[in-house]
Write a protein that holds these residues in place. Sequence first.
Motif, PDB file in Angstrom:
ATOM      1  N   VAL A 163       0.834  -1.203   0.000  1.00  0.00           N
ATOM      2  CA  VAL A 163       0.000   0.000   0.000  1.00  0.00           C
ATOM      3  C   VAL A 163       0.869   1.254   0.000  1.00  0.00           C
ATOM      4  CG1 VAL A 163      -1.613   1.361   1.382  1.00  0.00           C
ATOM      5  CG2 VAL A 163      -2.029  -1.077   1.026  1.00  0.00           C
ATOM      6  N   ASP A 164       1.891   1.256   0.845  1.00  0.00           N
ATOM      7  CA  ASP A 164       2.775   2.415   0.926  1.00  0.00           C
ATOM      8  C   ASP A 164       3.487   2.647  -0.404  1.00  0.00           C
ATOM      9  OD1 ASP A 164       4.169   4.477   2.617  1.00  0.00           O
ATOM     10  OD2 ASP A 164       5.912   3.301   2.000  1.00  0.00           O
ATOM     11  N   TYR A 165       3.942   1.558  -1.012  1.00  0.00           N
ATOM     12  CA  TYR A 165       4.645   1.680  -2.294  1.00  0.00           C
ATOM     13  C   TYR A 165       3.704   2.204  -3.375  1.00  0.00           C
ATOM     14  CZ  TYR A 165       7.803   0.556  -6.148  1.00  0.00           C
ATOM     15  OH  TYR A 165       8.619   0.636  -7.254  1.00  0.00           O
ATOM     16  N   ALA A 166       2.475   1.661  -3.411  1.00  0.00           N
ATOM     17  CA  ALA A 166       1.511   2.082  -4.431  1.00  0.00           C
ATOM     18  C   ALA A 166       1.106   3.533  -4.263  1.00  0.00           C
ATOM     19  CB  ALA A 166       0.273   1.179  -4.373  1.00  0.00           C
ATOM     20  N   ALA A 167       1.135   4.030  -3.042  1.00  0.00           N
ATOM     21  CA  ALA A 167       0.792   5.438  -2.792  1.00  0.00           C
ATOM     22  C   ALA A 167       1.930   6.376  -3.183  1.00  0.00           C
ATOM     23  CB  ALA A 167       0.441   5.628  -1.318  1.00  0.00           C
ATOM     24  N   GLN A 168       3.179   5.914  -3.045  1.00  0.00           N
ATOM     25  CA  GLN A 168       4.335   6.775  -3.295  1.00  0.00           C
ATOM     26  C   GLN A 168       4.848   6.692  -4.730  1.00  0.00           C
ATOM     27  OE1 GLN A 168       5.364   8.886  -0.937  1.00  0.00           O
ATOM     28  NE2 GLN A 168       3.807   8.051   0.457  1.00  0.00           N
ATOM     29  N   ARG A 169       4.769   5.522  -5.322  1.00  0.00           N
ATOM     30  CA  ARG A 169       5.322   5.304  -6.661  1.00  0.00           C
ATOM     31  C   ARG A 169       4.435   5.956  -7.719  1.00  0.00           C
ATOM     32  NH1 ARG A 169       9.662   4.268  -9.989  1.00  0.00           N
ATOM     33  NH2 ARG A 169       9.181   2.657 -11.557  1.00  0.00           N
ATOM     34  N   LYS A 170       5.048   6.720  -8.606  1.00  0.00           N
ATOM     35  CA  LYS A 170       4.291   7.384  -9.679  1.00  0.00           C
ATOM     36  C   LYS A 170       4.751   6.894 -11.044  1.00  0.00           C
ATOM     37  CE  LYS A 170       3.198  11.656  -7.191  1.00  0.00           C
ATOM     38  NZ  LYS A 170       3.302  13.140  -7.181  1.00  0.00           N
ATOM     39  N   GLN A 171       3.788   6.686 -11.908  1.00  0.00           N
ATOM     40  CA  GLN A 171       4.031   6.345 -13.310  1.00  0.00           C
ATOM     41  C   GLN A 171       2.996   7.077 -14.153  1.00  0.00           C
ATOM     42  OE1 GLN A 171       6.597   3.570 -14.728  1.00  0.00           O
ATOM     43  NE2 GLN A 171       7.244   5.069 -13.168  1.00  0.00           N
ATOM     44  N   PHE A 172       3.413   7.548 -15.293  1.00  0.00           N
ATOM     45  CA  PHE A 172       2.505   8.269 -16.199  1.00  0.00           C
ATOM     46  C   PHE A 172       1.807   9.428 -15.482  1.00  0.00           C
ATOM     47  CE2 PHE A 172       2.728   3.796 -17.505  1.00  0.00           C
ATOM     48  CZ  PHE A 172       3.316   3.941 -18.755  1.00  0.00           C
ATOM     49  N   GLY A 173       2.539  10.053 -14.560  1.00  0.00           N
ATOM     50  CA  GLY A 173       2.046  11.269 -13.932  1.00  0.00           C
ATOM     51  C   GLY A 173       1.084  11.092 -12.787  1.00  0.00           C
ATOM     52  N   GLN A 174       0.930   9.870 -12.263  1.00  0.00           N
ATOM     53  CA  GLN A 174       0.007   9.666 -11.141  1.00  0.00           C
ATOM     54  C   GLN A 174       0.453   8.477 -10.296  1.00  0.00           C
ATOM     55  OE1 GLN A 174      -3.942   8.763 -12.540  1.00  0.00           O
ATOM     56  NE2 GLN A 174      -3.255   7.160 -13.924  1.00  0.00           N
ATOM     57  N   PRO A 175       0.035   8.424  -9.026  1.00  0.00           N
ATOM     58  CA  PRO A 175       0.368   7.268  -8.181  1.00  0.00           C
ATOM     59  C   PRO A 175      -0.184   5.988  -8.803  1.00  0.00           C
ATOM     60  CG  PRO A 175      -0.539   9.053  -6.857  1.00  0.00           C
ATOM     61  CD  PRO A 175      -0.768   9.428  -8.291  1.00  0.00           C
ATOM     62  N   ILE A 176       0.571   4.911  -8.707  1.00  0.00           N
ATOM     63  CA  ILE A 176       0.176   3.690  -9.416  1.00  0.00           C
ATOM     64  C   ILE A 176      -1.092   3.056  -8.850  1.00  0.00           C
ATOM     65  CG2 ILE A 176       2.531   3.219 -10.197  1.00  0.00           C
ATOM     66  CD1 ILE A 176       2.717   1.075  -8.009  1.00  0.00           C
ATOM     67  N   TRP A 177      -1.486   3.391  -7.600  1.00  0.00           N
ATOM     68  CA  TRP A 177      -2.708   2.779  -7.062  1.00  0.00           C
ATOM     69  C   TRP A 177      -3.942   3.202  -7.852  1.00  0.00           C
ATOM     70  CZ3 TRP A 177      -6.927   5.491  -5.499  1.00  0.00           C
ATOM     71  CH2 TRP A 177      -6.762   6.846  -5.190  1.00  0.00           C
ATOM     72  N   LYS A 178      -3.846   4.303  -8.578  1.00  0.00           N
ATOM     73  CA  LYS A 178      -4.995   4.774  -9.358  1.00  0.00           C
ATOM     74  C   LYS A 178      -5.265   3.916 -10.591  1.00  0.00           C
ATOM     75  CE  LYS A 178      -5.030   9.586  -7.839  1.00  0.00           C
ATOM     76  NZ  LYS A 178      -5.094  11.010  -8.229  1.00  0.00           N
ATOM     77  N   PHE A 179      -4.306   3.105 -10.986  1.00  0.00           N
ATOM     78  CA  PHE A 179      -4.539   2.170 -12.093  1.00  0.00           C
ATOM     79  C   PHE A 179      -5.269   0.944 -11.549  1.00  0.00           C
ATOM     80  CE2 PHE A 179      -0.664   4.514 -13.265  1.00  0.00           C
ATOM     81  CZ  PHE A 179      -1.052   5.030 -14.501  1.00  0.00           C
ATOM     82  N   GLN A 180      -6.308   0.523 -12.261  1.00  0.00           N
ATOM     83  CA  GLN A 180      -7.098  -0.611 -11.776  1.00  0.00           C
ATOM     84  C   GLN A 180      -6.251  -1.864 -11.601  1.00  0.00           C
ATOM     85  OE1 GLN A 180     -10.574  -1.304 -14.145  1.00  0.00           O
ATOM     86  NE2 GLN A 180     -11.541   0.646 -13.594  1.00  0.00           N
ATOM     87  N   GLY A 181      -5.232  -2.019 -12.447  1.00  0.00           N
ATOM     88  CA  GLY A 181      -4.365  -3.194 -12.351  1.00  0.00           C
ATOM     89  C   GLY A 181      -3.608  -3.260 -11.035  1.00  0.00           C
ATOM     90  N   ILE A 182      -3.497  -2.131 -10.355  1.00  0.00           N
ATOM     91  CA  ILE A 182      -2.863  -2.087  -9.033  1.00  0.00           C
ATOM     92  C   ILE A 182      -3.913  -1.939  -7.938  1.00  0.00           C
ATOM     93  CG2 ILE A 182      -1.270  -0.822  -7.541  1.00  0.00           C
ATOM     94  CD1 ILE A 182       0.134  -2.260  -9.787  1.00  0.00           C
ATOM     95  N   GLY A 183      -4.840  -1.008  -8.125  1.00  0.00           N
ATOM     96  CA  GLY A 183      -5.827  -0.709  -7.090  1.00  0.00           C
ATOM     97  C   GLY A 183      -6.746  -1.872  -6.776  1.00  0.00           C
ATOM     98  N   PHE A 184      -7.238  -2.574  -7.813  1.00  0.00           N
ATOM     99  CA  PHE A 184      -8.175  -3.677  -7.567  1.00  0.00           C
ATOM    100  C   PHE A 184      -7.506  -4.847  -6.828  1.00  0.00           C
ATOM    101  CE2 PHE A 184     -11.739  -2.792 -10.885  1.00  0.00           C
ATOM    102  CZ  PHE A 184     -11.902  -1.538 -10.344  1.00  0.00           C
ATOM    103  N   PRO A 185      -6.285  -5.259  -7.212  1.00  0.00           N
ATOM    104  CA  PRO A 185      -5.624  -6.308  -6.420  1.00  0.00           C
ATOM    105  C   PRO A 185      -5.384  -5.898  -4.970  1.00  0.00           C
ATOM    106  CG  PRO A 185      -4.603  -6.166  -8.574  1.00  0.00           C
ATOM    107  CD  PRO A 185      -5.554  -4.999  -8.474  1.00  0.00           C
ATOM    108  N   LEU A 186      -5.107  -4.619  -4.740  1.00  0.00           N
ATOM    109  CA  LEU A 186      -4.964  -4.156  -3.358  1.00  0.00           C
ATOM    110  C   LEU A 186      -6.278  -4.341  -2.597  1.00  0.00           C
ATOM    111  CD1 LEU A 186      -2.893  -0.861  -3.765  1.00  0.00           C
ATOM    112  CD2 LEU A 186      -2.109  -2.993  -2.703  1.00  0.00           C
ATOM    113  N   ALA A 187      -7.387  -4.054  -3.261  1.00  0.00           N
ATOM    114  CA  ALA A 187      -8.700  -4.248  -2.632  1.00  0.00           C
ATOM    115  C   ALA A 187      -8.930  -5.726  -2.309  1.00  0.00           C
ATOM    116  CB  ALA A 187      -9.801  -3.720  -3.543  1.00  0.00           C
TER     117      ALA A 187
END
Length: 387
Positions: free
Chosen positions: A265-289
């Motif tokens: 969770v911490d990594y997904a909140a801090q890591r940015k790709q394509f101008g936004q935190p990676i948790w905002k991509f469904q491929g990351i956010g949904f598995p976290l859920a």
Amino acid sequence: MNFNLTEEQKMLADTAREFCEKELIPHEALLERTSELPRELELDIRHKAIEAGLHACNMPEEVGGIGLDCVSYTLVEKGLARASQALASCVLRPSNILAACRDQQIPHFLEPVMRGEKRDCIAMTEPDAGSDLKGMKTRAVKDGSDWMINGTKHFITNAQISDFVVLFAATGETATAAGPRKRISCFLVDLDTPGLEVLKGYEHMGHRGSYNNILHFNDVRVGDWQMLGAEGEGFAVVNEWLGPGRLSVAAVCQARAERAFEVAVDYAAQRKQFGQPIWKFQGIGFPLADMAIDIRLGELLLMNTAWRVDQKLPSAAEDCAMAKVWCSEMLARVADQAIQTCGGMGLMADLPLERIYRDARVERIWEGTSEIQRLIISRQLMRHSGA
């Protein structure tokens, strides 16, 4: 069911977690680098655990323990288990089998353990008898007032840093309608007894700094006073010990899944790709859920099982088997997805994920494989149905 913890339980959980963060986790890198647990470090942690009131917290008050109920002990186990196995085991939680010590066994084995002066290990598994305890080949034969023990045990955790072994051996056979049935008995044996060899075990996956050993018993003579419980009643002792042991495995798995999830969770909140935190991509956010759901279910099952054990419900063995299966398999899923979330960094030793991933694999094997747990559950289901 009341899901609220008492103030004492909250304090215990906080104490265990703070002890883990301060006294255990800082040494993980050393164990990963050397695969060795320095003796002075082990003893230092043991001493600090005694001061913190965590030593032997699983043992009943009548033998000098804290006498925690199952819910409270599970909270302590979870707090300590966020660290690697070798470090967490320095906070001694002796086998609760030792509460059955009597007469000479008390000053020789039980009391030194309770003072933190001795450490025990358990020897059941053999090269040809793992889950099939009835296939045990290690034998103890009566010789006057003593017993002569011969055989081999393996996968014995931390025997080389222990002082005595809780040994299970066949002491004869009983005729039954289904054929001869081995009588299994339990002995307490000092590891420096003549004829007992403690050998280095196998190179293994995960749990660096935690040792597995091979024990050879070559005409090892022990006194009749060293038998724990009555002759032939070893299975009863095993069954009394295995349930809590399996629940402890579930607590360990739950704690490590939570730690892996926090890192992801911490990594997904801090890591940015394509101008936004990676948790905002469904491929990351949904598995976290999905990980969060798995962990929440594990927590509910774990604590409900501990509560059911405290209520002395007849389904305790089945409940502990369910908790072990779910939590151990859930940990594998969460650890794998946590690494995937962190990408290449998840494989690096800078994060604890690759260690958690390696360590997770054995949890589905020891204290009874997932297959054995499912066998226990299915048998109970059939008994409930009258089959």
